[in-house]
Design an enzyme around this catalytic site. Sequence first.
Site, PDB file in Angstrom:
ATOM      1  CG  LEU A 153      -1.725  -8.748   4.194  1.00 56.77           C
ATOM      2  CD1 LEU A 153      -0.816  -9.865   4.719  1.00 56.77           C
ATOM      3  CD2 LEU A 153      -0.967  -7.424   4.203  1.00 56.77           C
ATOM      4  CD  GLU A 179       6.287 -10.921   4.551  1.00 55.06           C
ATOM      5  OE1 GLU A 179       7.122 -10.134   5.028  1.00 55.06           O
ATOM      6  OE2 GLU A 179       5.081 -10.892   4.865  1.00 55.06           O
TER       7      GLU A 179
HETATM    8  N1  LIG Z   1       1.686  -5.212   3.743  1.00 53.64           N
HETATM    9  C1  LIG Z   1       1.837  -4.861   5.012  1.00 53.64           C
HETATM   10  O1  LIG Z   1       2.927  -4.986   5.577  1.00 53.64           O
HETATM   11  C2  LIG Z   1       0.660  -4.288   5.755  1.00 53.64           C
HETATM   12  C3  LIG Z   1       0.797  -3.942   7.110  1.00 53.64           C
HETATM   13  C4  LIG Z   1      -0.301  -3.397   7.772  1.00 53.64           C
HETATM   14  C5  LIG Z   1      -1.494  -3.194   7.088  1.00 53.64           C
HETATM   15  N2  LIG Z   1      -1.579  -3.537   5.792  1.00 53.64           N
HETATM   16  C6  LIG Z   1      -2.809  -3.294   5.017  1.00 53.64           C
HETATM   17  O2  LIG Z   1      -3.062  -1.891   5.070  1.00 53.64           O
HETATM   18  C7  LIG Z   1      -4.466  -1.640   5.148  1.00 53.64           C
HETATM   19  C8  LIG Z   1      -4.793  -0.918   6.459  1.00 53.64           C
HETATM   20  O3  LIG Z   1      -3.928   0.188   6.613  1.00 53.64           O
HETATM   21  P1  LIG Z   1      -4.410   1.724   6.536  1.00 53.64           P
HETATM   22  O4  LIG Z   1      -3.210   2.530   6.191  1.00 53.64           O
HETATM   23  O5  LIG Z   1      -5.612   1.812   5.664  1.00 53.64           O
HETATM   24  O6  LIG Z   1      -4.908   2.042   8.024  1.00 53.64           O
HETATM   25  P2  LIG Z   1      -4.171   2.035   9.446  1.00 53.64           P
HETATM   26  O7  LIG Z   1      -2.976   2.922   9.441  1.00 53.64           O
HETATM   27  O8  LIG Z   1      -3.991   0.650   9.926  1.00 53.64           O
HETATM   28  O9  LIG Z   1      -5.303   2.679  10.341  1.00 53.64           O
HETATM   29  C9  LIG Z   1      -5.741   4.000  10.098  1.00 53.64           C
HETATM   30  C10 LIG Z   1      -6.460   4.451  11.346  1.00 53.64           C
HETATM   31  O10 LIG Z   1      -5.518   4.745  12.364  1.00 53.64           O
HETATM   32  C11 LIG Z   1      -6.053   5.756  13.204  1.00 53.64           C
HETATM   33  N3  LIG Z   1      -5.238   6.971  13.152  1.00 53.64           N
HETATM   34  C12 LIG Z   1      -4.785   7.592  12.038  1.00 53.64           C
HETATM   35  N4  LIG Z   1      -4.179   8.747  12.385  1.00 53.64           N
HETATM   36  C13 LIG Z   1      -4.240   8.815  13.744  1.00 53.64           C
HETATM   37  C14 LIG Z   1      -3.784   9.774  14.703  1.00 53.64           C
HETATM   38  N5  LIG Z   1      -3.129  10.899  14.352  1.00 53.64           N
HETATM   39  N6  LIG Z   1      -4.023   9.538  15.994  1.00 53.64           N
HETATM   40  C15 LIG Z   1      -4.685   8.431  16.379  1.00 53.64           C
HETATM   41  N7  LIG Z   1      -5.139   7.490  15.522  1.00 53.64           N
HETATM   42  C16 LIG Z   1      -4.913   7.704  14.229  1.00 53.64           C
HETATM   43  C17 LIG Z   1      -7.436   6.123  12.654  1.00 53.64           C
HETATM   44  O11 LIG Z   1      -8.367   5.283  13.314  1.00 53.64           O
HETATM   45  P3  LIG Z   1      -9.900   5.759  13.555  1.00 53.64           P
HETATM   46  O12 LIG Z   1     -10.530   5.814  12.194  1.00 53.64           O
HETATM   47  O13 LIG Z   1     -10.464   4.696  14.437  1.00 53.64           O
HETATM   48  O14 LIG Z   1      -9.821   7.106  14.227  1.00 53.64           O
HETATM   49  C18 LIG Z   1      -7.283   5.729  11.180  1.00 53.64           C
HETATM   50  O15 LIG Z   1      -8.499   5.512  10.522  1.00 53.64           O
HETATM   51  C19 LIG Z   1      -5.107  -3.009   5.032  1.00 53.64           C
HETATM   52  O16 LIG Z   1      -5.376  -3.308   3.663  1.00 53.64           O
HETATM   53  C20 LIG Z   1      -4.035  -3.942   5.578  1.00 53.64           C
HETATM   54  O17 LIG Z   1      -4.190  -5.265   5.084  1.00 53.64           O
HETATM   55  C21 LIG Z   1      -0.536  -4.082   5.115  1.00 53.64           C
END
Ligand SMILES: NC(=O)c1ccc[n+]([C@@H]2O[C@H](COP(=O)([O-])OP(=O)(O)OC[C@H]3O[C@@H](n4cnc5c(N)ncnc54)[C@H](OP(=O)(O)O)[C@@H]3O)[C@@H](O)[C@H]2O)c1
Length: 189
Positions: free
Chosen positions: A23, A30
């Site tokens: 984050l 929060e």
């Molecule tokens: N501010 C907030 O509220 C908040 C909330 C959550 C996260 N975050 C931040 O967001 C970042 C992470 O989020 P992100 O968007 O990069 O990734 P994410 O959505 O958490 O994960 C992406 C992964 O989900 C899997 N995926 C994607 N499409 C898919 C599908 N069609 N079927 C099955 N699995 C699928 C894949 O995993 P595989 O690569 O293993 O196949 C993909 O690499 C971090 O920086 C975290 O701190 C912030």
Amino acid sequence: MVVKFDLIAAACENMGIGKNKDLPWRLKSEMAFFSRMTSETVDKNKKNVVLMGRKTWDCIPPKFKPLSNRINFIMSRSSVDVQNYKDCYSFTSLQEVLDTLGGEKFQDQYENVWVIGGSYIYEETMKSKFFHRLYLTKIMKHFDCDTFFPKMKDNLVKISDSRVPEGIQEENGIQFVYNVYENPDFNKE
Ligand SMILES: NC(=O)c1ccc[n+]([C@@H]2O[C@H](COP(=O)([O-])OP(=O)(O)OC[C@H]3O[C@@H](n4cnc5c(N)ncnc54)[C@H](OP(=O)(O)O)[C@@H]3O)[C@@H](O)[C@H]2O)c1
């Protein structure tokens, strides 16, 4: 029971949600709000499901894994090794998640499904007819981010929820507001 997806996210002024697998901010209150909302159930015999992408799972520090008192669902195109974690399951598609929620093992065990990110998981669940509400904390400051909240539907309706503090909150000089939006198309074909 009809599946309801309640999304919960925190985004800054440019709708950024993450940076370098973390984050971009530290806001204890929060984070406490997130834990309370995703953990609390009316029926104390049930738990909530938290649905997340594999990268969000990877971002959780080992000592907090799996998220406690919640059933952790992780989406990955390959399988995630969850053998050593209690109440933790891996899925390769949203359809597989939906089939499992409706199946015998789970349907009486869980109360609510909280979608906790990241980008792709928010996007896909917002497109689904099971998208019910979005709990979006708007952080009133710009942070440098590499991950963003997807485009929101235009017709979301802002509502209030007695569990959610109203007005401007502040921590460490950073102001933020808890917003709740409802999807008028929930459960429509
Ligand atoms: N501010 C907030 O509220 C908040 C909330 C959550 C996260 N975050 C931040 O967001 C970042 C992470 O989020 P992100 O968007 O990069 O990734 P994410 O959505 O958490 O994960 C992406 C992964 O989900 C899997 N995926 C994607 N499409 C898919 C599908 N069609 N079927 C099955 N699995 C699928 C894949 O995993 P595989 O690569 O293993 O196949 C993909 O690499 C971090 O920086 C975290 O701190 C912030």
